[in-house]
Design an enzyme around this catalytic site. Structure first.
Site, PDB file in Angstrom:
ATOM      1  N   GLN A 221       0.709  -1.250   0.065  1.00 12.15           N
ATOM      2  CA  GLN A 221      -0.027   0.097   0.145  1.00 12.15           C
ATOM      3  C   GLN A 221       0.965   1.217  -0.040  1.00 12.15           C
ATOM      4  O   GLN A 221       0.484   2.162  -0.515  1.00 12.15           O
ATOM      5  CB  GLN A 221      -1.027   0.004   1.129  1.00 12.15           C
ATOM      6  CG  GLN A 221      -2.096  -0.945   1.305  1.00 12.15           C
ATOM      7  CD  GLN A 221      -2.875  -0.714   0.032  1.00 12.15           C
ATOM      8  OE1 GLN A 221      -3.286   0.421  -0.221  1.00 12.15           O
ATOM      9  NE2 GLN A 221      -3.589  -1.690  -0.256  1.00 12.15           N
TER      10      GLN A 221
ATOM     11  N   HIS B  86      -0.462  -4.062  -9.394  1.00 17.82           N
ATOM     12  CA  HIS B  86      -1.769  -3.609  -9.488  1.00 17.82           C
ATOM     13  C   HIS B  86      -2.233  -2.361  -8.602  1.00 17.82           C
ATOM     14  O   HIS B  86      -3.318  -1.892  -8.546  1.00 17.82           O
ATOM     15  CB  HIS B  86      -2.452  -4.747  -9.675  1.00 17.82           C
ATOM     16  CG  HIS B  86      -3.135  -5.579  -8.443  1.00 17.82           C
ATOM     17  ND1 HIS B  86      -4.362  -5.111  -7.774  1.00 17.82           N
ATOM     18  CD2 HIS B  86      -2.478  -6.450  -7.792  1.00 17.82           C
ATOM     19  CE1 HIS B  86      -4.332  -5.797  -6.613  1.00 17.82           C
ATOM     20  NE2 HIS B  86      -3.256  -6.607  -6.665  1.00 17.82           N
TER      21      HIS B  86
ATOM     22  N   CYS C 185     -10.354  -8.628   0.517  1.00 17.77           N
ATOM     23  CA  CYS C 185     -10.096  -9.937   0.769  1.00 17.77           C
ATOM     24  C   CYS C 185     -11.037 -10.490   1.969  1.00 17.77           C
ATOM     25  O   CYS C 185     -11.417 -11.882   2.016  1.00 17.77           O
ATOM     26  CB  CYS C 185      -8.716 -10.262   1.319  1.00 17.77           C
ATOM     27  SG  CYS C 185      -7.381  -9.365   0.115  1.00 17.77           S
TER      28      CYS C 185
HETATM   29  C1  LIG Z   1      -3.214  -6.066  -1.924  1.00 15.03           C
HETATM   30  C2  LIG Z   1      -2.150  -6.468  -0.852  1.00 15.03           C
HETATM   31  C3  LIG Z   1      -1.468  -7.452  -0.731  1.00 15.03           C
HETATM   32  C4  LIG Z   1      -1.693  -8.498  -1.696  1.00 15.03           C
HETATM   33  O1  LIG Z   1      -1.128  -8.066  -3.193  1.00 15.03           O
HETATM   34  P1  LIG Z   1      -1.559  -8.987  -4.438  1.00 15.03           P
HETATM   35  O2  LIG Z   1      -0.584  -8.435  -5.457  1.00 15.03           O
HETATM   36  O3  LIG Z   1      -2.809  -8.597  -4.646  1.00 15.03           O
HETATM   37  O4  LIG Z   1      -1.298 -10.303  -4.046  1.00 15.03           O
HETATM   38  C5  LIG Z   1      -0.611  -7.546   0.370  1.00 15.03           C
HETATM   39  N1  LIG Z   1      -0.390  -6.724   1.098  1.00 15.03           N
HETATM   40  C6  LIG Z   1      -1.126  -5.582   1.122  1.00 15.03           C
HETATM   41  C7  LIG Z   1      -0.928  -4.514   2.322  1.00 15.03           C
HETATM   42  C8  LIG Z   1      -2.001  -5.450   0.043  1.00 15.03           C
HETATM   43  O5  LIG Z   1      -2.601  -4.310  -0.012  1.00 15.03           O
END
Ligand SMILES: *Cc1c(COP(=O)(O)O)cnc(C)c1O
Length: 379
Positions: free
Chosen positions: A177, A199, A323
């Site tokens: 993030q 992403h 999630c």
């Molecule tokens: C989105 C997210 C993940 C997972 O990343 P992906 O690329 O979607 O597997 C892990 N940690 C945090 C803090 C996230 O926001």
């Protein structure tokens, strides 16, 4: 449609798509090939390695491409656990990590590792003194996220890094993030490993990286070919990596301007919510917070119901992290910072990005006011 769920994912930037397309069409060579056509694919990923390294003050050979944040977190934790299991079996993390970290820690726990979950204060921030107290002789890893995905709370990364360094323990941070939304310098902050995901910053899904400081040697997680210096096998996601490089370049160029733009919009949204809607509680820190994150509880209503009404108005939001949405029980992050009852039930997360506009905020406030009032009237 008004998209206020940028912490869940972001739209691919048009310039990123443009950079990706040739690698899906004509430039399809496997980077492991040794003819010139394939070497072009190798050159592009090495260029991206340099771009990413420069963005966090690392060396290009310390950047390892992965399939995203989840894989990077799994590799950091399982890789270090396996590599250092004879040295110690204690790992320190926090109660507010993403499930990619928490569930990996739970997996390691079943395999005989001892996990300490640090508490957070009412702002969602850890206490460095508690971290110091938690360190033991057999501590092999400290994994603490740079910024939280639900509340946007920013951890004292540099202080944590200093503590880890003084105790000679590797510090991994999930910066999925935080990366490109705040300044990160892996040397200044003493970061040993860092996870990021394309992403979340306008790149494509299924692509990310793990920064691994020179000298730190997690066990191999993906076994196979010789890619990524022989420690992360699998044919590289060339289109994804090429796009990620462009996304980093764009974000680095405009980062400070974008932070101000997004933060102003978020502050306007928060100001009007707090002044025009009664019974609102801000979740997380007011100041140590990612610029685009807003997480508020509307007391007396269900965040889920509000989310559905906003969806009918064409507004995408989240009632927890993407999630956990829909699994019920309430967010583990909000619980950790002391939310319960109405405050836990009524939480809504809105995460803004550079594609959003001030006009959109006016519409969102109007719909929030009407929908919250309607839900409260019902009972
Ligand atoms: C989105 C997210 C993940 C997972 O990343 P992906 O690329 O979607 O597997 C892990 N940690 C945090 C803090 C996230 O926001």
């Amino acid at each position: 449609m008004i998209y206020l769920d940028n912490a869940a994912t972001t739209p691919v930037h048009p310039k990123v798509l443009k950079v990706m397309l040739p690698y899906l069409e004509k430039q399809y060579g496997n980077p492991s090939g040794i003819y010139e056509f394939a070497e072009k694919s190798k050159d592009v990923i090495d260029g991206v390695r340099e771009t990413i390294a420069a963005s966090i003050n690392a060396k290009p050979e310390e950047i390892y491409f992965t399939s995203g944040g989840t894989e990077s977190d799994n590799w950091a934790l399982v890789g270090m656990a396996e590599a250092l299991k004879d040295k110690g079996r204690h790992i320190i993390t926090t109660s507010i990590e993403h499930h990619a970290v928490i569930n990996t820690c739970e997996y390691l726990k079943q395999r005989g590792f001892d996990i300490t979950y640090l508490d957070v204060d009412s702002n969602g921030i850890i206490n460095p003194r508690q971290l110091m107290k938690a360190i033991r002789k057999d501590t092999i890893l400290i994994s603490i996220m740079a910024a939280n995905n639900e509340t946007g709370s920013i951890q004292p990364v540099q202080v944590i890094g200093g503590i880890a360094k003084r105790n000679n323990i590797c510090f991994h941070t999930d910066a999925v993030q935080a990366y490109l939304h705040m300044d990160i310098d892996v040397n200044k902050m003493n970061i040993g490993m860092m996870s990021a995901s394309a992403h979340k910053f306008r790149g494509a899904k299924g692509c990310g990286f793990l920064y691994i400081r020179d000298g730190i040697k997690p066990a191999i997680f993906m076994h196979g070919g010789k890619q990524e210096s022989g420690i992360r096998a699998g044919t590289e996601n060339v289109p994804g990596i090429a796009g990620m490089g462009e996304a980093v370049r764009i974000a680095m160029q405009d980062m400070h301007k974008d932070i101000v733009y997004v933060r102003n919009m978020r502050d306007y949204l928060l100001y009007r919510i707090e002044h025009e809607i009664p019974g609102v509680v801000l979740n997380g820190s007011r100041h140590m917070r990612l610029p685009g994150n807003l997480n508020v509880s509307f007391l007396g209503i269900e965040g889920q119901s509000l989310l559905i009404m906003l969806d009918m108005d064409g507004i995408c939001t989240s009632s927890g992290s993407a999630c956990t949405a829909g699994t019920g029980g309430g967010s583990h992050v909000l619980k950790a910072l002391g939310a319960s009852g109405d405050r836990l039930k009524g939480a809504l997360r809105m995460t803004l990005g550079t594609q959003n506009t001030m006009e959109e905020m006016d519409y969102v406030i109007w719909r929030l006011k009407e929908n919250v009032a309607a839900l409260r009237d019902k009972d």
